[in-house]
Design an enzyme around this catalytic site. Sequence first.
Site, PDB file in Angstrom:
ATOM      1  N   GLN A 172       0.831  -1.210   0.000  1.00  0.00           N
ATOM      2  CA  GLN A 172       0.000   0.000   0.000  1.00  0.00           C
ATOM      3  C   GLN A 172       0.865   1.259   0.000  1.00  0.00           C
ATOM      4  O   GLN A 172       0.340   2.361  -0.111  1.00  0.00           O
ATOM      5  CB  GLN A 172      -0.917   0.021   1.238  1.00  0.00           C
ATOM      6  CG  GLN A 172      -2.002  -1.043   1.214  1.00  0.00           C
ATOM      7  CD  GLN A 172      -2.934  -0.993   2.414  1.00  0.00           C
ATOM      8  OE1 GLN A 172      -3.182  -2.012   3.031  1.00  0.00           O
ATOM      9  NE2 GLN A 172      -3.467   0.180   2.752  1.00  0.00           N
ATOM     10  N   GLU A 207     -12.829   4.852   4.942  1.00  0.00           N
ATOM     11  CA  GLU A 207     -12.944   4.078   6.181  1.00  0.00           C
ATOM     12  C   GLU A 207     -14.170   4.442   7.013  1.00  0.00           C
ATOM     13  O   GLU A 207     -14.527   3.701   7.940  1.00  0.00           O
ATOM     14  CB  GLU A 207     -11.686   4.274   7.027  1.00  0.00           C
ATOM     15  CG  GLU A 207     -10.465   3.617   6.412  1.00  0.00           C
ATOM     16  CD  GLU A 207      -9.173   4.229   6.909  1.00  0.00           C
ATOM     17  OE1 GLU A 207      -9.027   5.464   6.776  1.00  0.00           O
ATOM     18  OE2 GLU A 207      -8.318   3.506   7.429  1.00  0.00           O
ATOM     19  N   ARG A 229      -9.184  -1.002   8.073  1.00  0.00           N
ATOM     20  CA  ARG A 229     -10.103   0.067   7.668  1.00  0.00           C
ATOM     21  C   ARG A 229     -10.491   0.932   8.870  1.00  0.00           C
ATOM     22  O   ARG A 229     -11.656   1.041   9.221  1.00  0.00           O
ATOM     23  CB  ARG A 229     -11.341  -0.553   7.023  1.00  0.00           C
ATOM     24  CG  ARG A 229     -11.852   0.303   5.880  1.00  0.00           C
ATOM     25  CD  ARG A 229     -12.726  -0.461   4.957  1.00  0.00           C
ATOM     26  NE  ARG A 229     -13.237   0.411   3.909  1.00  0.00           N
ATOM     27  CZ  ARG A 229     -13.939  -0.026   2.878  1.00  0.00           C
ATOM     28  NH1 ARG A 229     -14.217  -1.307   2.753  1.00  0.00           N
ATOM     29  NH2 ARG A 229     -14.382   0.803   1.963  1.00  0.00           N
ATOM     30  N   CYS A 230      -9.474   1.549   9.446  1.00  0.00           N
ATOM     31  CA  CYS A 230      -9.591   2.044  10.814  1.00  0.00           C
ATOM     32  C   CYS A 230      -9.238   3.503  11.014  1.00  0.00           C
ATOM     33  O   CYS A 230      -9.508   4.045  12.079  1.00  0.00           O
ATOM     34  CB  CYS A 230      -8.624   1.251  11.666  1.00  0.00           C
ATOM     35  SG  CYS A 230      -6.933   1.446  11.081  1.00  0.00           S
TER      36      CYS A 230
HETATM   37  N1  MCN Z   1     -13.857   9.843  -3.079  1.00  0.00           N
HETATM   38  C1  MCN Z   1     -14.701  10.711  -3.742  1.00  0.00           C
HETATM   39  N2  MCN Z   1     -15.113  11.853  -3.095  1.00  0.00           N
HETATM   40  C2  MCN Z   1     -14.717  12.123  -1.817  1.00  0.00           C
HETATM   41  C3  MCN Z   1     -13.875  11.222  -1.136  1.00  0.00           C
HETATM   42  C4  MCN Z   1     -13.437  10.091  -1.809  1.00  0.00           C
HETATM   43  O1  MCN Z   1     -15.082  10.454  -4.880  1.00  0.00           O
HETATM   44  N3  MCN Z   1     -15.112  13.236  -1.202  1.00  0.00           N
HETATM   45  C5  MCN Z   1     -13.330   8.650  -3.758  1.00  0.00           C
HETATM   46  C6  MCN Z   1     -11.833   8.806  -4.015  1.00  0.00           C
HETATM   47  O2  MCN Z   1     -11.563   9.515  -5.152  1.00  0.00           O
HETATM   48  C7  MCN Z   1     -11.369   7.358  -4.058  1.00  0.00           C
HETATM   49  C8  MCN Z   1     -12.292   6.685  -3.048  1.00  0.00           C
HETATM   50  O3  MCN Z   1     -13.452   7.524  -2.933  1.00  0.00           O
HETATM   51  O4  MCN Z   1     -11.543   6.837  -5.338  1.00  0.00           O
HETATM   52  C9  MCN Z   1     -11.655   6.540  -1.660  1.00  0.00           C
HETATM   53  O5  MCN Z   1     -11.008   7.744  -1.348  1.00  0.00           O
HETATM   54  P1  MCN Z   1     -10.389   8.123   0.078  1.00  0.00           P
HETATM   55  O6  MCN Z   1     -11.456   8.230   1.072  1.00  0.00           O
HETATM   56  O7  MCN Z   1      -9.491   9.270  -0.133  1.00  0.00           O
HETATM   57  O8  MCN Z   1      -9.541   6.839   0.531  1.00  0.00           O
HETATM   58  P2  MCN Z   1      -8.221   6.240  -0.152  1.00  0.00           P
HETATM   59  O9  MCN Z   1      -8.324   6.297  -1.600  1.00  0.00           O
HETATM   60  O10 MCN Z   1      -7.020   6.769   0.527  1.00  0.00           O
HETATM   61  O11 MCN Z   1      -8.417   4.716   0.225  1.00  0.00           O
HETATM   62  C10 MCN Z   1      -8.028   4.216   1.490  1.00  0.00           C
HETATM   63  C11 MCN Z   1      -9.206   3.632   2.236  1.00  0.00           C
HETATM   64  C12 MCN Z   1      -8.678   2.779   3.319  1.00  0.00           C
HETATM   65  S1  MCN Z   1      -7.582   3.448   4.404  1.00  0.00           S
HETATM   66  C13 MCN Z   1      -9.009   1.458   3.401  1.00  0.00           C
HETATM   67  S2  MCN Z   1      -8.422   0.581   4.723  1.00  0.00           S
HETATM   68  C14 MCN Z   1      -9.814   0.849   2.385  1.00  0.00           C
HETATM   69  C15 MCN Z   1     -10.696   1.807   1.688  1.00  0.00           C
HETATM   70  O12 MCN Z   1     -10.033   2.907   1.328  1.00  0.00           O
HETATM   71  N4  MCN Z   1      -9.307  -0.173   1.671  1.00  0.00           N
HETATM   72  C16 MCN Z   1      -9.970  -0.563   0.528  1.00  0.00           C
HETATM   73  N5  MCN Z   1     -11.504   1.282   0.733  1.00  0.00           N
HETATM   74  C17 MCN Z   1     -11.119   0.151   0.058  1.00  0.00           C
HETATM   75  N6  MCN Z   1     -11.796  -0.263  -1.033  1.00  0.00           N
HETATM   76  C18 MCN Z   1     -11.342  -1.331  -1.734  1.00  0.00           C
HETATM   77  N7  MCN Z   1     -12.031  -1.720  -2.820  1.00  0.00           N
HETATM   78  N8  MCN Z   1     -10.220  -2.004  -1.372  1.00  0.00           N
HETATM   79  C19 MCN Z   1      -9.524  -1.653  -0.271  1.00  0.00           C
HETATM   80  O13 MCN Z   1      -8.417  -2.298   0.058  1.00  0.00           O
HETATM   81 CU1  CUM Z   2      -6.576   1.876   9.007  1.00  0.00          CU
HETATM   82  S1  CUM Z   2      -6.749   0.565   7.374  1.00  0.00           S
HETATM   83 MO1  CUM Z   2      -6.531   1.772   5.796  1.00  0.00          MO
HETATM   84  O1  CUM Z   2      -5.580   2.823   6.734  1.00  0.00           O
HETATM   85  O2  CUM Z   2      -5.323   1.120   4.819  1.00  0.00           O
END
Ligand code: MCN
Ligand code: CUM
Length: 830
Positions: A267, A784, A414-415
């Site tokens: 990651q 998350e 996912r925390c």
């Molecule tokens: N998004 C959006 N509008 C927003 C916020 C987010 O359209 N206001 C969209 C983003 O563009 C992105 C998605 O939603 O495509 C998730 O965005 P974000 O919340 O920024 O999270 P990350 O991309 O950093 O993803 C990490 C988060 C975490 S920490 C875990 S754990 C988790 C999760 O995402 N693991 C996943 N969702 C998951 N989903 C899948 N399919 N697989 C994982 O391993």
């Molecule tokens: Cu806390 S699980 Mo996500 O941070 O990859």
Amino acid sequence: MSDQEDPFTMLDGRKNSDGARHLADRTEYHTPAPAGTSAMVETTHDVRMSTPASICGMGHRMKRKEDPRFIQGKGNYVDDIKLPGMLYMDIVRSPYAHAKILKIDASAALKIPGVLAVITGEDLKKAGNLHWMPTLMSDTQMVLPIEKVVYYAQEICVVVATERYIAADALEHIVVDYEPLPVVINPFEALKDEVIVRDDKPEKTNHIWHWEAGSQEATDRVFDQAATVVKQYMHIPRIHVSSIETCGMVADYSKITNKLRIFMTSQAPHAHRTVFALVSGIPEQKIQIISPDIGGGFGGKVPVYPGYVCCAVASIVTGRPVKWIEDRSENLQADSFARDYHITAEMAADKDGHITGLRVRTLADNGAADAAANPSKFPAGLYSIATGSYDMQAAHIAVDGVYTNKPPGGVAYRCSFRVTEAVHMIERMADIMAHQLGEDPADFRLKNFIKPEQFPYKSPTGWEYDSGNYAAALNLAMETIDYRALRQEQLEKRARGELMGIGISSFTEVVGAGPSRDYDILGIKMFDSAEIRIHPTGKAIARFGTKSQGQGHETTYAQIIAEELGLPAFDVDVEEGDTDTAPYGLGTYASRSTPTAGAAAVMAARKIKAKARKIAAYLLEVGEDDLEWNVDRWQVKGSPEQAKTIQEIAFAAYTNHPQGMEAGLEATDYYDPPNLTFPFGSYICVVDIDKGTGEVKIRRFVAVDDCGNIINPLVVEGQIHGGLTMGLAPALFEEIVYDENGTNLTGTFADYLLPTAVETPKWEIGKTITPSPHHPIGAKGVGESPTVGAPPAIANAVVDALWHLGVRHIDIPITPMKVWKLLREHGVTD
Ligand code: MCN
Ligand code: CUM
């Protein structure tokens, strides 16, 4: 453990042991927002959309660009990588949770045709002390042990062979002599230091660190004056990330180029490359880490596990590519463990039922190494967000970390860095207080919420919440589910002896680390990056320091760039995960991609837009100030027919740009956010309980989320559906259980229960939109939120159904057996 006993008295007076990180300086936790962030932010239900469907900028429900390859089985995962001459690695694992290693005899295995090498801890030691590695929390973890093992299923040595089956068969021919040692599994027992897990350390104690936030004095004062105090012990058990894809690596070391090319389920590929370089001494430019498609990360693929290190060493030793792919039970027994917090919480309220204070003591069971994935200064992650959505005068949060004979835990699931634990605690406490006061849990929350006009809100533990409108989200959830009617129905059912419960969770999340002044991992600052290159024909490639594991970045980052530059999202290819090509970044976890790299995409696009303006002014023979931006073009103010589209400008950037200007149209941005973002939501869950079996049936679940401005509503809804199901899992099903010898009793999916579509209710989802005032497009993270918010809504619903019987609390997972026993203890039969 009974509610009355306070196990934490044994921690009284505990100080940091020498060598442990001392983090009592509370000023470190403050994350002040930058000057000039606006106070009130308007909340709406509408998605902002300013580009036509042909461009597909923000707010469009664009189908994910990556999905055609995924749904056709054309993804490219680590196990799909096949290199000429590739070897296979397998791992001998310990049957004991704590034992001396007397002897490892690999001679029989080495005689098997096809077995090329067996690598032990001694070999790693000779290779330059590679038998130990640093964890993300600056602790140390054995790669392969020399003297003793400290957890069940620990890696003992590895076999490298020409075929996967030969490697697996050879494991049985390696003879390891163990001398079993006493085992400590219960973290409170571990504090007695009768069995020392880490006797490699000079301190000879299982106590790792002590950490606090908030003011103890102020909190004590508030409790002294309280009209009502409630207290509850709760355990949030150890659980395990069960991604479809397990961990794996293909390491390919070339003696000719001296380059180590690694395909890895990572990651955070850049951070891993830096750590590999520092630990091994291999020059960083000679290490290339490629994270190809990843079949789910969920936090479990943030740390480095021993198998990765052994695989890389095996390739260096043999000079050939080596593949290592964990099997399902190895994954379930040896890595990717999260949670395991023992919490005693107290909440104080005044005579009007206003929450005044919160006091929390927590014991964090880290297993045999503190390998948690948290920012370095935060051994308990962002747990001090524990005051949640409620305005109160004072709070004091204390956490102690302890070693036990379990695999390294506290990883992530996912925390948002321990926010799940904090939210479960505060939302359970809010419900307990409401019930204790005889108030409706919804009304109690509405009364105690931080009000919209209080933002940016300074919490008593030092956070500055950027924006929020908690009542709007809860009111919408209540309307959607018809809350008042449900309460009426509950009364009627209760009169008939039926058990129905309604549970609420109104959570505040905190995501998007940096700011880099407070957040780093092993000293590497937590910013993130985007690089956009527009080619002469107006098509583009964008690369990022983050790494999607299924979150849809290839689509949503393209939409951000489409929004900013008017380049159709279909014309922007997004690439992540190759350290040789992507700009440096810290990776994807803690829902940080949108708050950091998403913002970097905006800033890089704006740099391009500024250069495009200069080129347009030159082409149109006007001054830059005479131009205004309109969706996909710079046009002359007052005469929009005089315009240059971004595509025309891109062509000119390579063919006809002003003299003295650099050619090309590209930009990179490293974005250091001024503050974290604080998404939130209100969830309401309705359960019916079967008195005969103790089974909890979720009848309805309404989830209202607020993640600020939305880039792609379809992707966000997908994140919420998946996240809610991942929140249901620990609430009702998942728990890793060890016996007194430290053996994992839940090492297969027959014992470690995951919800399937059958157990999953219909998620009814809604949204409010309260933009972040400091994010350049007002977005907050969302990945998350649902997993963080859902478990207490379910637990609260179950306790709500049973409160009148005298039940005050049930630890998750709420299994039919637990409920059945409680019903019998409280005099309920069928
Ligand atoms: N998004 C959006 N509008 C927003 C916020 C987010 O359209 N206001 C969209 C983003 O563009 C992105 C998605 O939603 O495509 C998730 O965005 P974000 O919340 O920024 O999270 P990350 O991309 O950093 O993803 C990490 C988060 C975490 S920490 C875990 S754990 C988790 C999760 O995402 N693991 C996943 N969702 C998951 N989903 C899948 N399919 N697989 C994982 O391993
Ligand atoms: Cu806390 S699980 Mo996500 O941070 O990859």
